[in-house]
Design an enzyme around this catalytic site. Structure first.
Site, PDB file in Angstrom:
ATOM      1  N   TYR A  49       9.243   9.688  -4.296  1.00 56.42           N
ATOM      2  CA  TYR A  49       8.606  10.001  -2.995  1.00 56.42           C
ATOM      3  C   TYR A  49       9.313   9.228  -1.877  1.00 56.42           C
ATOM      4  O   TYR A  49       8.721   8.373  -1.219  1.00 56.42           O
ATOM      5  CB  TYR A  49       7.115   9.661  -3.023  1.00 56.42           C
ATOM      6  CG  TYR A  49       6.349  10.394  -4.094  1.00 56.42           C
ATOM      7  CD1 TYR A  49       5.870  11.690  -3.866  1.00 56.42           C
ATOM      8  CD2 TYR A  49       6.121   9.820  -5.334  1.00 56.42           C
ATOM      9  CE1 TYR A  49       5.180  12.374  -4.846  1.00 56.42           C
ATOM     10  CE2 TYR A  49       5.432  10.504  -6.323  1.00 56.42           C
ATOM     11  CZ  TYR A  49       4.966  11.775  -6.075  1.00 56.42           C
ATOM     12  OH  TYR A  49       4.281  12.445  -7.048  1.00 56.42           O
ATOM     13  N   CYS A  69     -26.145   3.121 -11.318  1.00 57.13           N
ATOM     14  CA  CYS A  69     -25.143   4.185 -11.172  1.00 57.13           C
ATOM     15  C   CYS A  69     -25.794   5.532 -11.541  1.00 57.13           C
ATOM     16  O   CYS A  69     -26.073   5.808 -12.707  1.00 57.13           O
ATOM     17  CB  CYS A  69     -23.932   3.913 -12.064  1.00 57.13           C
ATOM     18  SG  CYS A  69     -22.759   5.280 -12.023  1.00 57.13           S
ATOM     19  N   ASP A  77      -9.302   6.454  -1.009  1.00 53.60           N
ATOM     20  CA  ASP A  77      -8.307   7.269  -1.700  1.00 53.60           C
ATOM     21  C   ASP A  77      -8.986   7.927  -2.904  1.00 53.60           C
ATOM     22  O   ASP A  77     -10.220   7.882  -3.027  1.00 53.60           O
ATOM     23  CB  ASP A  77      -7.101   6.411  -2.132  1.00 53.60           C
ATOM     24  CG  ASP A  77      -7.485   5.367  -3.173  1.00 53.60           C
ATOM     25  OD1 ASP A  77      -8.688   5.225  -3.480  1.00 53.60           O
ATOM     26  OD2 ASP A  77      -6.581   4.702  -3.706  1.00 53.60           O
ATOM     27  N   CYS A  90     -19.488  -2.339 -16.654  1.00 52.18           N
ATOM     28  CA  CYS A  90     -19.361  -2.114 -15.213  1.00 52.18           C
ATOM     29  C   CYS A  90     -20.403  -2.936 -14.447  1.00 52.18           C
ATOM     30  O   CYS A  90     -21.586  -2.927 -14.800  1.00 52.18           O
ATOM     31  CB  CYS A  90     -19.537  -0.631 -14.916  1.00 52.18           C
ATOM     32  SG  CYS A  90     -19.532  -0.278 -13.152  1.00 52.18           S
ATOM     33  N   CYS A 149     -18.418   2.062 -18.604  1.00 55.47           N
ATOM     34  CA  CYS A 149     -19.743   1.863 -17.996  1.00 55.47           C
ATOM     35  C   CYS A 149     -20.446   0.627 -18.552  1.00 55.47           C
ATOM     36  O   CYS A 149     -21.171  -0.061 -17.828  1.00 55.47           O
ATOM     37  CB  CYS A 149     -20.610   3.098 -18.207  1.00 55.47           C
ATOM     38  SG  CYS A 149     -19.896   4.565 -17.447  1.00 55.47           S
ATOM     39  N   CYS A 157     -13.883   1.893 -13.626  1.00 60.56           N
ATOM     40  CA  CYS A 157     -14.319   3.283 -13.459  1.00 60.56           C
ATOM     41  C   CYS A 157     -13.080   4.183 -13.424  1.00 60.56           C
ATOM     42  O   CYS A 157     -12.786   4.822 -12.433  1.00 60.56           O
ATOM     43  CB  CYS A 157     -15.140   3.410 -12.172  1.00 60.56           C
ATOM     44  SG  CYS A 157     -16.064   4.945 -12.092  1.00 60.56           S
ATOM     45  N   GLU A 188       0.824  -1.207   0.000  1.00 60.72           N
ATOM     46  CA  GLU A 188       0.000   0.000   0.000  1.00 60.72           C
ATOM     47  C   GLU A 188       0.862   1.263   0.000  1.00 60.72           C
ATOM     48  O   GLU A 188       0.528   2.245  -0.640  1.00 60.72           O
ATOM     49  CB  GLU A 188      -0.961   0.006   1.197  1.00 60.72           C
ATOM     50  CG  GLU A 188      -2.111  -0.971   1.049  1.00 60.72           C
ATOM     51  CD  GLU A 188      -3.019  -0.667  -0.150  1.00 60.72           C
ATOM     52  OE1 GLU A 188      -3.092   0.495  -0.575  1.00 60.72           O
ATOM     53  OE2 GLU A 188      -3.648  -1.606  -0.660  1.00 60.72           O
ATOM     54  N   GLN A 213       0.665   6.875  -5.332  1.00 60.33           N
ATOM     55  CA  GLN A 213       1.161   7.650  -6.474  1.00 60.33           C
ATOM     56  C   GLN A 213       1.959   6.821  -7.482  1.00 60.33           C
ATOM     57  O   GLN A 213       2.714   7.366  -8.258  1.00 60.33           O
ATOM     58  CB  GLN A 213       2.079   8.805  -6.042  1.00 60.33           C
ATOM     59  CG  GLN A 213       1.963   9.210  -4.619  1.00 60.33           C
ATOM     60  CD  GLN A 213       1.351  10.563  -4.464  1.00 60.33           C
ATOM     61  OE1 GLN A 213       0.965  11.159  -5.420  1.00 60.33           O
ATOM     62  NE2 GLN A 213       1.229  11.021  -3.269  1.00 60.33           N
ATOM     63  N   TYR A 253      -6.138   6.433   4.844  1.00 61.05           N
ATOM     64  CA  TYR A 253      -6.319   5.454   3.766  1.00 61.05           C
ATOM     65  C   TYR A 253      -5.532   4.166   4.069  1.00 61.05           C
ATOM     66  O   TYR A 253      -6.065   3.052   4.000  1.00 61.05           O
ATOM     67  CB  TYR A 253      -5.874   6.017   2.403  1.00 61.05           C
ATOM     68  CG  TYR A 253      -5.766   4.909   1.389  1.00 61.05           C
ATOM     69  CD1 TYR A 253      -6.909   4.379   0.799  1.00 61.05           C
ATOM     70  CD2 TYR A 253      -4.531   4.321   1.100  1.00 61.05           C
ATOM     71  CE1 TYR A 253      -6.829   3.305  -0.065  1.00 61.05           C
ATOM     72  CE2 TYR A 253      -4.439   3.245   0.242  1.00 61.05           C
ATOM     73  CZ  TYR A 253      -5.586   2.735  -0.340  1.00 61.05           C
ATOM     74  OH  TYR A 253      -5.505   1.656  -1.166  1.00 61.05           O
TER      75      TYR A 253
HETATM   76  S1  SF4 Z   1     -21.376   2.824 -14.416  1.00 63.45           S
HETATM   77 FE1  SF4 Z   1     -20.857   4.314 -12.855  1.00 63.45          FE
HETATM   78  S2  SF4 Z   1     -19.472   3.257 -11.471  1.00 63.45           S
HETATM   79 FE2  SF4 Z   1     -19.607   2.062 -13.356  1.00 63.45          FE
HETATM   80  S3  SF4 Z   1     -17.893   2.788 -14.624  1.00 63.45           S
HETATM   81 FE3  SF4 Z   1     -19.661   3.995 -15.188  1.00 63.45          FE
HETATM   82  S4  SF4 Z   1     -19.532   5.790 -13.892  1.00 63.45           S
HETATM   83 FE4  SF4 Z   1     -18.190   4.282 -12.985  1.00 63.45          FE
END
Ligand code: SF4
Length: 380
Positions: free
Chosen positions: A83, A209, A139, A203, A200, A193, A38, A43, A121
């Protein structure tokens, strides 16, 4: 919990369990591995981190091994990741864990969060991934996903937004599944995403969403721009040894605190703003560099511009012009013996083999390696 939330947690978990990437730190549940990964991943991209992670654990397989290692070795193992305060803090925290918790990362949110370099985080990531505790790990990726899915228009650069999203993320963790769920959220942000082109259509949570439904997946999250890094112009000296130091290059160690603390570099100076980098001719620039080196007790003669280089740190952008220089003192070894001011700056002549022992920031690593490569080709 409403249906939109229940749906999100359920579908995300199913998707993750079927699609999770096989990453080295996921192969066994070990809090130290989670912690190291982690910190490295902050970055930095996963592909970049993987070989570093393997090498680091080979060298420092346990908290104790890391705690007991010389700092120079830890920085060397981190060289190229950038870093560097991350590496220093990680080692300082490993020493705390060794001394206070017998070398075992504690299964305790308060104790983990008080370790050096471990923010909210990373605390959430360690507690959830390694101990399966329902602690959110929020994050930038997670804020992006949740802002889109719940169509939140708050500025994610504001601490109050982060706190609200942490509450939301905590509420979403299904009972007994904190480890998988938090990793699933991170995975969705990394693979589906994504910042610029959210996928999407494939997704797992697209149906509910709110950001996508409103056509705002590219508008969200709202984030005010951070200040651009401050430009700094610098002249650097590539001092090539003669006599007993023929073929070697003179490097100096940075101060013990501040940016790139205790790492090695080519000697260089900050160019006063009014002088400018481009506006100044090379003779005037070399004169200025000679004077700056002399003030550190290093007598050299810059004789030719070698190369320009740039590097951006989180808050500073360096534009660097490097000049080839020859040492002036009769005994080249003594040119750096007298040091101005009340602190001692360490200088060393190094050969290509010595590069293995000292830790350099990326910018100088590349410059010095390039120099050695070219000079060896010339000799060959
Ligand atoms: S549907 Fe919503 S959560 Fe899924 S990739 Fe698209 S914007 Fe992101």
């Amino acid at each position: 919990m409403n249906e939109q939330k229940r749906y999100f947690s359920r579908e995300l978990l199913i998707w993750y369990r079927a699609n999770r990437r096989d990453l080295p730190w996921r192969r066994q549940q070990n809090p130290y591995y989670t912690w190291v990964s982690e910190i490295m991943l902050q970055q930095t991209r996963v592909d970049t981190v993987i070989p570093y992670f393997h090498r680091f654990l080979e060298k420092f397989p346990t908290v104790e091994a890391l705690a007991d290692a010389p700092e120079e070795e830890v920085l060397k193992a981190w060289e190229g990741l950038g870093y560097y305060s991350r590496a220093r803090n990680l080692q300082a925290a490993a020493r705390e864990v060794k001394e206070q918790y017998g070398g075992q990362v504690p299964d305790d949110k308060q104790k983990v969060s008080s370790l050096k370099g471990v923010g909210p985080y990373t605390t959430g990531a360690i507690m959830s991934i390694a101990f399966n505790r329902p602690v959110p790990a929020v994050d930038g990726n997670v804020m992006r996903v949740l802002s889109r899915y719940f169509r939140l228009h708050d500025d994610i650069a504001k601490p109050s937004t982060r706190v609200n999203i942490e509450y939301l993320a905590e509420e979403l963790i299904p009972e007994g599944c904190a480890s998988d769920f938090n990793q699933a959220l991170m995975e969705l942000g990394a693979l589906i995403c994504t910042p610029k082109s959210p996928a999407c259509l494939i997704c797992p949570v697209m149906e509910h969403c709110a950001g996508r439904i409103a056509g705002e997946e590219l508008v969200l999250p709202i984030k005010t721009k951070a200040k651009p890094p401050k430009p700094e112009q610098r002249y650097a000296a590539l001092i090539v040894g003669t006599g007993a130091h023929a073929g070697k290059v003179l490097v100096r160690q940075r101060p013990a605190t501040g940016l790139l603390a205790r790492m090695w570099e080519l000697p260089h100076m900050l160019v006063p703003k009014q002088a400018g980098l481009i506006g100044m001719n090379d003779d005037a620039a070399m004169d200025m560099l000679r004077g700056a080196m002399l003030s550190e007790g290093v007598q050299v003669k810059p004789y030719e511009r070698w190369v320009d280089a740039e590097h951006t740190f989180s808050h500073i952008h360096w534009r660097m012009r490097v000049f080839l220089c020859e040492p002036l003192a009769a005994d080249a070894a003594s040119i750096f013996k007298q040091v101005a001011g009340d602190h001692e700056t360490e200088y060393r002549w190094i050969s290509p083999e010595d590069m293995e022992q000292l830790a350099f920031p990326n910018l100088f690593l590349k410059l010095i390696n390039d120099y050695f490569k070219t000079s060896l080709q010339t000799i060959g």
